[in-house]
Design an enzyme around this catalytic site. Sequence first.
Site, mmCIF file in Angstrom:
data_model
loop_
_atom_site.group_PDB
_atom_site.id
_atom_site.type_symbol
_atom_site.label_atom_id
_atom_site.label_comp_id
_atom_site.label_asym_id
_atom_site.label_seq_id
_atom_site.Cartn_x
_atom_site.Cartn_y
_atom_site.Cartn_z
ATOM 1 C CG ASP A 110 -7.460 4.338 5.314
ATOM 2 O OD1 ASP A 110 -8.701 4.209 5.220
ATOM 3 O OD2 ASP A 110 -6.878 5.432 5.427
ATOM 4 C CD GLU A 112 -2.180 1.135 3.032
ATOM 5 O OE1 GLU A 112 -2.129 0.063 3.663
ATOM 6 O OE2 GLU A 112 -2.744 2.147 3.456
ATOM 7 C CG ASP A 133 -0.032 1.488 6.569
ATOM 8 O OD1 ASP A 133 1.097 0.986 6.394
ATOM 9 O OD2 ASP A 133 -0.353 2.629 6.184
ATOM 10 C CG ASP A 147 -4.189 2.162 8.920
ATOM 11 O OD1 ASP A 147 -4.478 1.357 8.006
ATOM 12 O OD2 ASP A 147 -3.645 3.256 8.706
#
Length: 636
Positions: free
Chosen positions: A503, A426, A499, A501
């Site tokens: 997203d 990403e 990541d 998280d």
Amino acid sequence: MSEEYTGSSITVLEGLEAVRVRPAMYIGSTDTRGLHHLVWEVVDNSVDEALAGYCTHIELAILPGNGIRVSDNGRGIPTDIHPKEGVGTIQVVMTKLHAGGKFDNNSYKVSAGLHGVGVSCVNALSEKLVVSVKRNGRLVEQDFSRGAPLAPQRDLGATEEPTGTTVTFYPDPTIFTETVYSYETLATRCRELAFLMSGLRLTVTDERDPEGFVTESFCYPGGVSAFVEYVDQNRKPLFASPIHLTMEAGDYPLEIALWYNESYQENFFSFVNNVNTYDGGTHVTGFKSALTRVISKFVQMHAAKSKKDISIAPEDIREGLTAVIAIKISQPQFEGQTKRKLGNSEVKGLVETAFGAKLEEYFHENPATVKLILDKVYNAAVAREAAHKARNLARRKNILEGGGLPGKLADCSSRKPEECELFIVEGDSAGGSAKQGRTRDFQAILPIRGKILNVEKARLDRILESEEIQNLANAIGSGLGDEFKLEKLRYFKIIIMTDADVDGSHIQTLLLTFFFRYMRPLVDAGHVFLAQPPLYKLRVGKQDTYLFTEESKDEAIKNTEGKKIYLQRYKGLGEMNPEQLAETTMDPATRLLKQCSVEDGILADQIFSMLMGEAVEPRRRFIESNAYKVLNDLDI
Ligand code: 0RA
């Protein structure tokens, strides 16, 4: 066990000994699959009793000690002495290989189908097995161990209860590498059987926890139509309930349910004698060609009236279609490596003729439904043609079949797919670190720009136009959709690295949706992985430790006993330098990878359509009832 008894059972044991010596030859494997296979061998005999019209309820229980009890209310295994064998029929059924169960001529037996090694194999592979039969007003039992009868059957006296058979068994832990039963696996197959055997009730109970049992009971008078409704519960339907057709294809009972929804996928589930033919076969081919023929005919009739001039492709007809095709065949032949495809060539024509006629009849009687279907097919065709004109055809072919490498790909030097890995990363900055930290020999990096297209809500045309998807498909090399060819795969490990998280999770889900819908064999063959970047770095003195879960962090802090510590929370891959990223997340010697697999295709389909599809209500319900589970972990 008595001396005499031992003598009479010797020949029997020679047969069953072979099963104990090579169990995998009979039940496929001795892992969790084989363990569950034992249950289906027993249940299949009860299902046969239901197919013959004598059994209405099958109860399955997981017992403490990981035993299984299967009870049915069928006729009961005969309790007389078997004329040819000279011992009780129960013993013949339980000890003769391929005796199967029945001696009557029920030609659609499931127990003779794909697996069909017979209940005697279950006996051979159980350290203890008890058969208990209610028949002729009496209760009769016999005990076995590792295939051997411990004593002749015994009459336990009169019973007022209805007839039936109960088999209780405990798999032999010296044979199986896994001995713990999965309630979910058993319940899922029982639900499926209940759809396929409309009216038959199947009840599953987990009796392992003395604090409380878990139980579910499945019975669907709607049969395969209820199956389609179940599969599509998270989609927006085009009309009120599935088209449900029951017919004979030649002499073979055939049942089909089909329903259109507002998504763009086609979703077929096919069965032969209640066995899932995951790879389709001649019954599915016959179904598809009849569907194309009948719908094309109605399109033409309609077009003549409305003067519309559109050419319809088979894919337009199947867009947003969910169907279940279930046929019963006396001598099924299964093909392919995994034997998941029906091969009987006569079946294609039989299904095509029978289903075609039945569907036409239905269409003549239900013009309102036909209009909805034709509108949907028109829309699909118009969208496809518009996109077709706008697009460079050669490029489409290139992506579908795997074309040139994308510019953003930092490829590895090896050309041996079995040792190569592709990291899908990403963002460009993490992509940069990954490029510096990788081992160039066998690790390739493809950075993607944030959120890729949600393929659940897009037609193939739009999907093929998406640059990120083109890059992905071209890097992976094996094409997509119907053109997917696993042999052309360029990397045996496709690793999604995002990541830790919200997203990152979203991007993972988008990528997995794409792989599940358009590169399913890649997932099934175990080539898709999720990288596991650490959540924390804990420094105690000069010692750094990377921690991958909240629990391990709490545990590690507890163990520092008041020493001075420094704890860093990683919010994204970008916070690690290339060496750290390599060491914690990329280096095969030290990293953690999660392998993605699809254990239950129907459930996976429901989850993807629910999370990513058009219908908002099912997603809202899901989020409401699950939000509490993740609220603590979210970092927003
Ligand atoms: C042999 C003959 C008959 C039924 C069965 C076996 C039978 C086997 C199993 C195994 C589990 N449940 C079962 N139920 C029945 C036919 C009996 C008759 O003709 O009455």
